[in-house]
Design a protein around this motif. Structure first.
Motif, PDB file in Angstrom:
ATOM      1  N   LEU A 148      55.994  99.770 -15.760  1.00 21.35           N
ATOM      2  CA  LEU A 148      54.502 100.024 -15.096  1.00 21.35           C
ATOM      3  C   LEU A 148      54.875  99.373 -14.067  1.00 21.35           C
ATOM      4  CD1 LEU A 148      52.406  99.532 -18.362  1.00 21.35           C
ATOM      5  CD2 LEU A 148      53.183 101.640 -17.357  1.00 21.35           C
ATOM      6  N   PRO A 149      53.613  99.506 -13.156  1.00 23.84           N
ATOM      7  CA  PRO A 149      53.712  98.787 -11.798  1.00 23.84           C
ATOM      8  C   PRO A 149      53.548  97.225 -11.858  1.00 23.84           C
ATOM      9  CG  PRO A 149      52.239 100.512 -11.700  1.00 23.84           C
ATOM     10  CD  PRO A 149      52.708 100.555 -13.080  1.00 23.84           C
ATOM     11  N   ASP A 150      53.006  96.679 -13.091  1.00 27.73           N
ATOM     12  CA  ASP A 150      52.658  95.202 -13.209  1.00 27.73           C
ATOM     13  C   ASP A 150      54.031  94.758 -13.746  1.00 27.73           C
ATOM     14  OD1 ASP A 150      52.855  96.303 -15.887  1.00 27.73           O
ATOM     15  OD2 ASP A 150      50.968  95.201 -16.303  1.00 27.73           O
ATOM     16  N   SER A 151      55.005  95.489 -13.998  1.00 26.99           N
ATOM     17  CA  SER A 151      56.515  95.153 -14.407  1.00 26.99           C
ATOM     18  C   SER A 151      56.454  95.126 -15.855  1.00 26.99           C
ATOM     19  CB  SER A 151      56.820  93.614 -13.953  1.00 26.99           C
ATOM     20  OG  SER A 151      56.448  92.635 -14.759  1.00 26.99           O
ATOM     21  N   THR A 152      55.604  95.548 -16.472  1.00 25.57           N
ATOM     22  CA  THR A 152      55.701  95.504 -18.056  1.00 25.57           C
ATOM     23  C   THR A 152      56.530  96.743 -18.528  1.00 25.57           C
ATOM     24  OG1 THR A 152      53.452  94.499 -18.644  1.00 25.57           O
ATOM     25  CG2 THR A 152      54.463  96.087 -20.469  1.00 25.57           C
ATOM     26  N   ALA A 153      57.502  96.506 -19.247  1.00 25.91           N
ATOM     27  CA  ALA A 153      58.290  97.817 -19.483  1.00 25.91           C
ATOM     28  C   ALA A 153      58.504  98.020 -21.085  1.00 25.91           C
ATOM     29  CB  ALA A 153      59.675  97.415 -18.942  1.00 25.91           C
ATOM     30  N   PHE A 154      58.410  99.418 -21.384  1.00 24.89           N
ATOM     31  CA  PHE A 154      58.413  99.560 -22.858  1.00 24.89           C
ATOM     32  C   PHE A 154      59.722 100.515 -22.711  1.00 24.89           C
ATOM     33  CE2 PHE A 154      54.101  99.650 -21.715  1.00 24.89           C
ATOM     34  CZ  PHE A 154      53.641  98.704 -22.775  1.00 24.89           C
ATOM     35  N   ARG A 177      63.932  91.324 -32.572  1.00 25.45           N
ATOM     36  CA  ARG A 177      64.546  90.897 -31.247  1.00 25.45           C
ATOM     37  C   ARG A 177      63.602  90.077 -30.363  1.00 25.45           C
ATOM     38  NH1 ARG A 177      68.436  95.070 -28.401  1.00 25.45           N
ATOM     39  NH2 ARG A 177      69.781  94.433 -30.217  1.00 25.45           N
ATOM     40  N   PHE A 178      63.973  89.182 -29.875  1.00 19.36           N
ATOM     41  CA  PHE A 178      63.262  88.344 -28.549  1.00 19.36           C
ATOM     42  C   PHE A 178      64.438  88.037 -27.584  1.00 19.36           C
ATOM     43  CE2 PHE A 178      62.669  84.223 -26.515  1.00 19.36           C
ATOM     44  CZ  PHE A 178      61.465  84.667 -25.758  1.00 19.36           C
ATOM     45  N   VAL A 179      64.179  88.537 -26.329  1.00 17.84           N
ATOM     46  CA  VAL A 179      64.997  88.499 -25.156  1.00 17.84           C
ATOM     47  C   VAL A 179      64.413  87.506 -24.041  1.00 17.84           C
ATOM     48  CG1 VAL A 179      66.395  89.701 -23.651  1.00 17.84           C
ATOM     49  CG2 VAL A 179      65.917  90.725 -25.717  1.00 17.84           C
ATOM     50  N   MET A 180      64.787  86.622 -23.718  1.00 16.28           N
ATOM     51  CA  MET A 180      64.832  85.779 -22.197  1.00 16.28           C
ATOM     52  C   MET A 180      65.817  86.060 -21.391  1.00 16.28           C
ATOM     53  SD  MET A 180      64.220  81.648 -21.776  1.00 16.28           S
ATOM     54  CE  MET A 180      65.738  81.455 -22.173  1.00 16.28           C
ATOM     55  N   THR A 181      65.525  86.632 -20.250  1.00 18.38           N
ATOM     56  CA  THR A 181      66.381  86.838 -19.353  1.00 18.38           C
ATOM     57  C   THR A 181      66.263  86.092 -17.714  1.00 18.38           C
ATOM     58  OG1 THR A 181      66.780  89.077 -20.109  1.00 18.38           O
ATOM     59  CG2 THR A 181      67.471  88.749 -17.930  1.00 18.38           C
ATOM     60  N   LEU A 182      67.032  85.400 -17.353  1.00 21.34           N
ATOM     61  CA  LEU A 182      67.025  84.707 -16.326  1.00 21.34           C
ATOM     62  C   LEU A 182      67.399  85.625 -14.853  1.00 21.34           C
ATOM     63  CD1 LEU A 182      68.595  81.325 -17.212  1.00 21.34           C
ATOM     64  CD2 LEU A 182      65.983  81.947 -17.354  1.00 21.34           C
ATOM     65  N   LEU A 183      66.480  85.803 -13.985  1.00 24.29           N
ATOM     66  CA  LEU A 183      66.820  86.620 -12.958  1.00 24.29           C
ATOM     67  C   LEU A 183      67.333  85.884 -11.736  1.00 24.29           C
ATOM     68  CD1 LEU A 183      64.126  89.108 -13.980  1.00 24.29           C
ATOM     69  CD2 LEU A 183      66.194  89.167 -14.435  1.00 24.29           C
ATOM     70  N   PHE A 226      57.764  87.495 -15.573  1.00 22.42           N
ATOM     71  CA  PHE A 226      57.019  86.422 -15.296  1.00 22.42           C
ATOM     72  C   PHE A 226      57.762  85.543 -14.455  1.00 22.42           C
ATOM     73  CE2 PHE A 226      55.930  87.353 -19.657  1.00 22.42           C
ATOM     74  CZ  PHE A 226      54.643  87.380 -19.693  1.00 22.42           C
ATOM     75  N   ALA A 227      56.999  84.764 -13.428  1.00 30.65           N
ATOM     76  CA  ALA A 227      57.345  83.778 -12.434  1.00 30.65           C
ATOM     77  C   ALA A 227      57.260  82.389 -12.568  1.00 30.65           C
ATOM     78  CB  ALA A 227      56.797  83.960 -11.113  1.00 30.65           C
ATOM     79  N   PHE A 228      58.121  81.480 -13.082  1.00 28.06           N
ATOM     80  CA  PHE A 228      58.062  80.060 -13.389  1.00 28.06           C
ATOM     81  C   PHE A 228      58.443  79.396 -12.227  1.00 28.06           C
ATOM     82  CE2 PHE A 228      58.699  82.307 -17.714  1.00 28.06           C
ATOM     83  CZ  PHE A 228      57.695  81.613 -18.234  1.00 28.06           C
ATOM     84  N   GLY A 229      57.366  79.058 -11.639  1.00 32.27           N
ATOM     85  CA  GLY A 229      57.752  78.495 -10.060  1.00 32.27           C
ATOM     86  C   GLY A 229      58.264  79.758  -9.244  1.00 32.27           C
TER      87      GLY A 229
END
Length: 252
Positions: A181-187, A243-249, A214-217
């Motif tokens: 989606l435009p707000d970066s939510t992905a299914f 499943r839980f996924v945290m991805t650093l970009l 999300f943006a953390f700083g």
């Protein structure tokens, strides 16, 4: 050779989410994928697998990228047979190398190369074999949609100190579809099918996920959750998972 930097227009949240849906995108990322699976064996034991999966694209000349994708599992398994106890440790590392053109044609992206099995795992979680084979990915992106297929096959070619262990001949096939989606939510929806040619057994988990950037700083991070149902499994295998996924970009 230096890591490839994504175009500036693709560093928005939606652009990053679209790139995450592409296994061979020009984006350095470090996913930490937590997989919980339930109901192994007669004791209905559970397992937690944390996959550390760095993805690093490298520029090869003016027309090609080499994308390295590494999966290092860290496993904690409960008691699956009463009286035997649980186990924990590293699993075997799978490392894929995709040679992919830099410029997509009409949203069509592909990559091919070798996949290598490194016997880094503890006794309970390792084939104790070196292995290798081919891998490939193809996908189509456009209008916030991504449709694709990732596949590989690994044959063992050398022992790692345990000659009595069975040889490896395993196929992995993963069809996937993602709506961003435009707000970066992905299914996302995918099927991580594995077939062991030695034991003639299938493992077919179906995964449904949702994620958001999300943006953390100044650090963009994708967080995602999902559920998994095993449509096919060997006797004693798991029946469901989460499943839980945290991805650093790291866009540039």
């Amino acid at each position: 050779m230096a890591p490839v930097a994504p175009p500036a227009a693709e560093t928005s949240s939606q652009g990053l989410a679209d790139q995450l849906a592409n296994p061979v995108a020009n984006l350095i990322s470090v996913p930490f994928q937590f997989n919980y699976d339930c109901c192994y064996g007669p004791a209905d034991g559970d397992k937690l697998t944390v996959n550390i999966q760095p993805v690093i694209p490298i520029s090869v000349g003016s027309d090609w990228n080499l994308i390295t994708r590494t999966i290092l599992p860290v496993v904690t398994q409960g008691e699956t047979v009463r009286g035997v106890g649980g186990a924990s440790g590293l699993g075997d590392t799978v490392q894929s190398f995709f040679l992919s053109p830099k410029n997509a044609s009409n949203g069509f992206v592909w990559g091919v190369g070798p996949v290598i099995l490194w016997p880094t795992g503890a006794d309970a979680f390792s084939a104790k074999k070196f292995g290798a084979g081919p891998t490939a990915v193809m996908l189509k992106q456009g209008g916030g949609m991504t449709f694709g297929l990732l596949a590989n096959h690994i044959w063992s070619f050398a022992d790692a100190g345990n000659a009595h262990r069975p040889d490896v001949s395993a196929t992995f096939i993963q069809p996937f579809v993602t709506k961003t989606l435009p707000d970066s939510t992905a299914f996302g929806l995918n099927v991580e099918t594995s077939y062991d040619w030695k034991s003639e057994s299938w493992v077919v988990p179906v995964n449904a996920t949702v994620s958001h950037v999300f943006a953390f700083g100044k650090q963009p991070v994708s967080l995602g959750v999902g559920a998994r149902y095993y449509a096919e499994r060997p006797e004693g295998g798991p029946s469901w998972g989460a499943r839980f996924v945290m991805t650093l970009l790291f866009p540039k």
